[in-house]
Design an enzyme around this catalytic site. Structure first.
Site: not given
Ligand code: IPM
Ligand code: MG
Length: 358
Positions: A143, A193, A225, A249, A253
């Site tokens: 970001y 990851k 994942d 982020d 959601d």
């Protein structure tokens, strides 16, 4: 005690939902003997309309004069991706996070008892309950990394976004997660990851070092994942989840959606110093703005998080959360969560019911 609160009402439904949260705070003040004073701070698309930029000079300074910040929502189609950066509401959001040093973003995903049927997962999964706290790193990573755009001789335009993390950034968010876990069910799931990314390998090694300092907290590594899959398969397995900015982020959601009620979820963003910032995780919902239709509960629960984390008023925070649960248990719903056959109430009425339940 007197507490000073900066209000960033923002765009769309922001002013309506913040209005109800203020009414609830004032009701808390009357009941428990506190006073809350409010300062309006202009930020977002409304600031672009009023003064030409979404993040006017002095925004962070005005917030720093207060003990905490309550934000409604910023954004809307009127100030879209085609507009210059300084006019876009998202620019202001990233800037205030950075300027207030809000590196720790707490996003609880809770299935409230009265709303079990809203959970899109199988009944036996919902019955196990969902009560996870996602701790998202908020001021680093991709970001805030360098962005590049350049022409190539043979491949057209090429772009790059840099993702960088330092040990300091990872350690301070990791500590937040372990400390929070100690106040909850004592489990930390660190999401990365590490089978691909160097930043994730550093992330993992720092988390392992911290984990040794918190032997009373169970710890696991989860690949991002797999984590996305586990959130829809069995979200009840998670207590505190900690992850870098972009993974957080996306996963937040997903986690909010499995509770079935994105309109109900609050969040807190904090650093090493006051003020922290509290906001509902839903957006500005311009399609229903100004129609008394929005659900104010996420903002009211954000105010409860403010009472708990910024003002250390745990009884007051509990009282607000209990009032929300009582109103939901009595069957009151706004349009976003109303089951078929239930006549929804408006934003103001929902706020009044919660104040009365207090
Ligand atoms: C969020 C939002 C923001 C983010 C956007 C609006 C910049 O999606 O708070 O999750 O990506 O952080
Ligand atoms: Mg998001």
């Amino acid at each position: 005690m007197n507490y000073k609160i900066a209000l960033i009402k923002g765009d769309g439904i922001g002013p309506e939902v913040v209005g109800e949260a203020v009414n609830v705070l004032d009701a808390v003040g009357r009941k428990f003997g506190h006073t809350f004073t409010y300062t309006d701070v202009l930020m977002g698309g409304c600031a672009t309309d009023a003064v030409g930029v979404s993040y006017p000079d002095g925004t962070a300074e005005k917030c720093k004069e207060c003990d905490a910040v309550l934000l409604g929502a910023v954004g809307g189609p009127k100030w879209g991706a085609d507009k210059p950066a300084e006019q876009r509401p998202e620019t202001a959001l990233l800037a205030i996070r950075k300027d207030l040093g809000l590196y720790a973003n707490l996003r609880p995903a809770v299935l409230r008892p009265a709303l079990k049927d809203a959970c899109p997962l199988r009944a036996e999964t919902a019955d196990k309950g969902i009560d996870l706290m996602l701790v998202r790193e908020l001021t680093g990573g991709i970001y805030f990394g360098q962005r590049e755009r350049y022409d190539t001789p043979d491949r057209g335009v090429e772009c790059a976004d840099r993702m960088a993390y330092s040990e300091l950034e990872i350690e301070r968010i990791g500590r937040r997660a372990f400390e929070l876990a100690r106040l909850r069910r004592k489990k930390v799931s660190s999401v990365d990851k590490a089978n691909v990314l160097e930043t994730s390998r550093l992330w993992r090694s720092v988390m392992h070092r911290l984990s040794a300092e918190y032997p009373d907290v169970a710890y696991e590594d989860v690949l991002v994942d797999n984590c996305a899959m586990q959130i829809v398969r069995d979200p009840g397995q998670f207590d505190v989840m900690v992850t870098e900015n972009m993974f957080g982020d996306i996963l937040s959601d997903e986690a909010s959606m499995v509770t079935g009620s994105i309109g109900l979820l609050p969040s807190a963003s904090m650093g090493d110093h006051a003020p922290a910032l509290y906001e509902p995780i839903h957006g500005s919902a311009p399609d229903i703005a100004g129609q008394d239709k929005a659900n104010p509960i996420a903002t009211i629960l954000s105010a409860a998080m403010m009472l708990r984390y910024s003002f250390h008023l745990a009884d007051e925070a509990d009282a607000v959360e209990r009032a929300v649960d009582a109103v939901l248990a009595a069957g009151w719903r706004t349009a976003d969560t109303a089951e078929p056959g239930v006549t929804p109430v408006g934003t103001r009425k929902m706020g009044e019911l919660i104040c009365a339940a207090l």
